[in-house]
Design a protein around this motif. Structure first.
Motif, mmCIF file in Angstrom:
data_model
loop_
_atom_site.group_PDB
_atom_site.id
_atom_site.type_symbol
_atom_site.label_atom_id
_atom_site.label_comp_id
_atom_site.label_asym_id
_atom_site.label_seq_id
_atom_site.Cartn_x
_atom_site.Cartn_y
_atom_site.Cartn_z
ATOM 1 N N GLU A 120 -4.034 -2.348 11.242
ATOM 2 C CA GLU A 120 -5.011 -1.605 12.037
ATOM 3 C C GLU A 120 -4.472 -0.211 12.288
ATOM 4 O O GLU A 120 -3.311 -0.047 12.670
ATOM 5 N N LYS A 123 -1.131 0.862 10.719
ATOM 6 C CA LYS A 123 0.087 0.178 11.138
ATOM 7 C C LYS A 123 -0.060 -1.325 10.938
ATOM 8 O O LYS A 123 -1.162 -1.872 11.056
ATOM 9 N N ILE A 125 0.240 -4.677 12.468
ATOM 10 C CA ILE A 125 0.317 -5.181 13.840
ATOM 11 C C ILE A 125 0.690 -6.662 13.880
ATOM 12 O O ILE A 125 1.103 -7.158 14.927
ATOM 13 N N THR A 126 0.528 -7.358 12.756
ATOM 14 C CA THR A 126 0.910 -8.760 12.670
ATOM 15 C C THR A 126 1.394 -9.040 11.257
ATOM 16 O O THR A 126 0.775 -8.599 10.292
ATOM 17 N N VAL A 188 8.053 -6.210 13.296
ATOM 18 C CA VAL A 188 6.740 -6.080 13.938
ATOM 19 C C VAL A 188 6.761 -6.725 15.318
ATOM 20 O O VAL A 188 6.274 -6.159 16.308
ATOM 21 N N ALA A 193 7.100 0.219 15.244
ATOM 22 C CA ALA A 193 5.899 0.667 14.545
ATOM 23 C C ALA A 193 6.180 0.700 13.047
ATOM 24 O O ALA A 193 7.045 1.457 12.587
ATOM 25 N N ARG A 399 -7.554 -8.180 20.690
ATOM 26 C CA ARG A 399 -7.575 -6.774 20.365
ATOM 27 C C ARG A 399 -7.181 -5.956 21.591
ATOM 28 O O ARG A 399 -7.249 -6.416 22.725
ATOM 29 N N GLN A 408 -9.912 1.854 18.042
ATOM 30 C CA GLN A 408 -9.650 1.059 16.847
ATOM 31 C C GLN A 408 -10.951 0.656 16.163
ATOM 32 O O GLN A 408 -11.040 0.625 14.937
#
Length: 471
Positions: A120, A123, A125-126, A188, A193, A399, A408
């Motif tokens: 997202e 980047k 994020i998971t 992560v 980041a 989120r 986002q």
């Protein structure tokens, strides 16, 4: 494909994980390990350290941690069973930022050697492994992980923590095949980041058998690396004006300019000269002078885009070049303000010109001060800069709330994303605004337009920075 004019010095080290049987698979260069070693030798790499199969995954991870702690700069970790284009490796190894990033393909075809990730806002994020699930995955990790200099300690800590979990049997039946996957998960989840470096049409596939290796190597010839290199020299996240009214034609000048052996700094100098000529024409006053100045200003901005494209194409990055480019942008813009004010005449116009300059200084301060604060927080481990999570906990699929969540969602909508880029009045839009208003009307309209639009952009930036900091 031309050779780089001058290859920038680098402190990037490579940790090559030769810990799986697939590393010894046969190819034209000898083995897969030989092949990728040769590719790394053709790139800007300080040194390559090979981690051979040892006493299991835990020992391999501890070896990685030991190498990372002694590294003088950015470190790239990748498996030797990877069959990839050299250009794919260069997306990380020769990126000027030398930041923390991972090579991903934007698809959902995951597998044992292509763990799923969620991206997202550019980047990761998971990230997933055989032990870590990824809700709503939208990309796949392709085996190449880079840790920037500021994140080396985090990577070493993660490698050692993972080694302890593996030895204690808390991550299930993981094998050395997953070493780099687990390192990405750890980074992560520790709050680092990690930029998602998109693979695009290039290939990067890990293989486990001879048939798969033969197929992967043969598939590399299906992609024209030179053409991809040219396409990736154009910034993906540029402004609307630069993307659609400048880069559409300046990309065709990259190869000819490279063949002429012009450096990016030389193109920056020509761009500066054109902007100064534009200021001279603006200072002459009259409709003809403003039209000539507007055209020269547009060409100056086009060359400003071209110098970055040339730097990315030839991979001739340097701190001096980046500094000179940024300084040149500010100098060109303010010189044009002076030229417009002189050409309009009268003392009143100077108040507007100075106000426009001050507003731009404030906007640049908002941007760079916030960026610097985030970087500093990441380096010292501030809680808001690096929200750590356990390597054992379940991943939250929720989120981000409030303004951040709205931002986002906007990023995923093409029209809204372009509108957001236009609202912030980047340099391309400012150039267009100055050129159009000066050519059609006069300097007063130009400065009033800059103050009105720039004021809205400043408030938008300020609200966004406050919302992100408050998160």
């Amino acid at each position: 494909m031309p050779d780089p004019l001058t290859r920038a010095s680098t402190t990037t080290s490579v940790v090559l994980l030769a810990t799986t049987p697939a590393c010894a698979l046969v190819c034209a260069e000898g083995t897969l390990l030989d092949r990728i070693s040769g590719q790394l030798g053709a790139l800007s790499v300080l040194d390559v350290q090979v981690v051979s199969a040892g006493d299991g995954l835990g020992a391999d991870l501890r070896n990685v941690a030991k190498i990372v702690r002694a590294a003088p700069g950015a470190v790239v970790v990748l498996p030797a069973d990877l069959v990839a284009h050299t250009e794919a490796l260069a997306l990380l190894l020769e990126h000027p930022a030398r930041d923390t990033a991972a090579l991903v393909s934007h698809d959902t075809i995951a597998g044992p050697l292509r763990p799923p990730v969620r991206v997202e806002g550019g980047k990761i994020i998971t990230a997933g492994s055989s032990f870590h699930l990824v809700p709503a995955a939208n990309a796949a990790f392709r085996g190449v992980l880079q840790a920037g200099e500021g994140d080396l300690r985090a990577l070493a800590d993660v490698a050692e923590e993972l080694a302890e979990l593996v030895d204690a049997g808390k991550l299930g039946p993981v094998t050395p095949v997953e070493a780099v996957d687990l390192l990405l998960v750890g980074l992560v989840r520790s709050g680092v980041a990690v930029r998602a470096a998109g693979l695009g049409p290039l290939r990067a596939d890990r293989v486990s058998g001879q048939d798969a290796a033969d197929t992967a190597v043969a598939g590399l010839a299906e992609v024209d690396e030179g053409r991809v290199r040219l396409e990736t020299s154009v910034k993906e996240d540029d402004g609307f004006f630069a993307t659609f009214l400048v880069s559409t034609w300046t990309r065709h000048l990259v190869r000819p300019v490279a063949l002429l052996r012009l450096t990016p700094n030389a193109v920056t100098g020509i761009s500066l000269s054109l902007a100064l000529l534009a200021a001279v024409w603006f200072s002459a006053g009259g409709q003809g002078g403003r039209l000539a100045g507007a055209m020269l200003l547009y060409l100056s901005f086009a060359l400003d885009c071209l110098d970055g494209q040339l730097a990315r194409y030839t991979r001739t990055f340097s701190p001096l070049g980046a500094w000179a480019d940024g300084l040149s942008d500010r100098f060109k813009e303010y010189a044009v303000y002076v030229g417009l004010a002189v050409g309009f005449g009268g003392s009143g116009i100077w108040y507007l010109a100075v106000a426009a300059m001050i507003l731009q200084v404030v906007r640049h301060t908002l941007q760079y001060a916030y960026t610097g604060a985030v970087a500093d927080a990441a380096r010292v481990g501030a809680p808001w800069g690096r929200p750590a999570r356990s390597l054992m906990e379940s991943e939250d699929a929720g989120r981000a709330p409030g303004v951040i969540g709205l931002a986002q969602r906007i990023e995923r909508d093409t029209v809204a994303r372009w509108l957001k880029k236009i609202i912030v009045l980047p340099i391309g839009e400012r150039t267009a605004l100055i050129a159009v208003t000066a050519a059609i009307w006069d300097a007063r309209v130009t400065f009033l337009s800059l103050l009105c639009w720039g004021g809205v952009a400043a408030l938008y930036q300020l609200a966004g920075r406050i919302a992100r900091s408050a998160r």
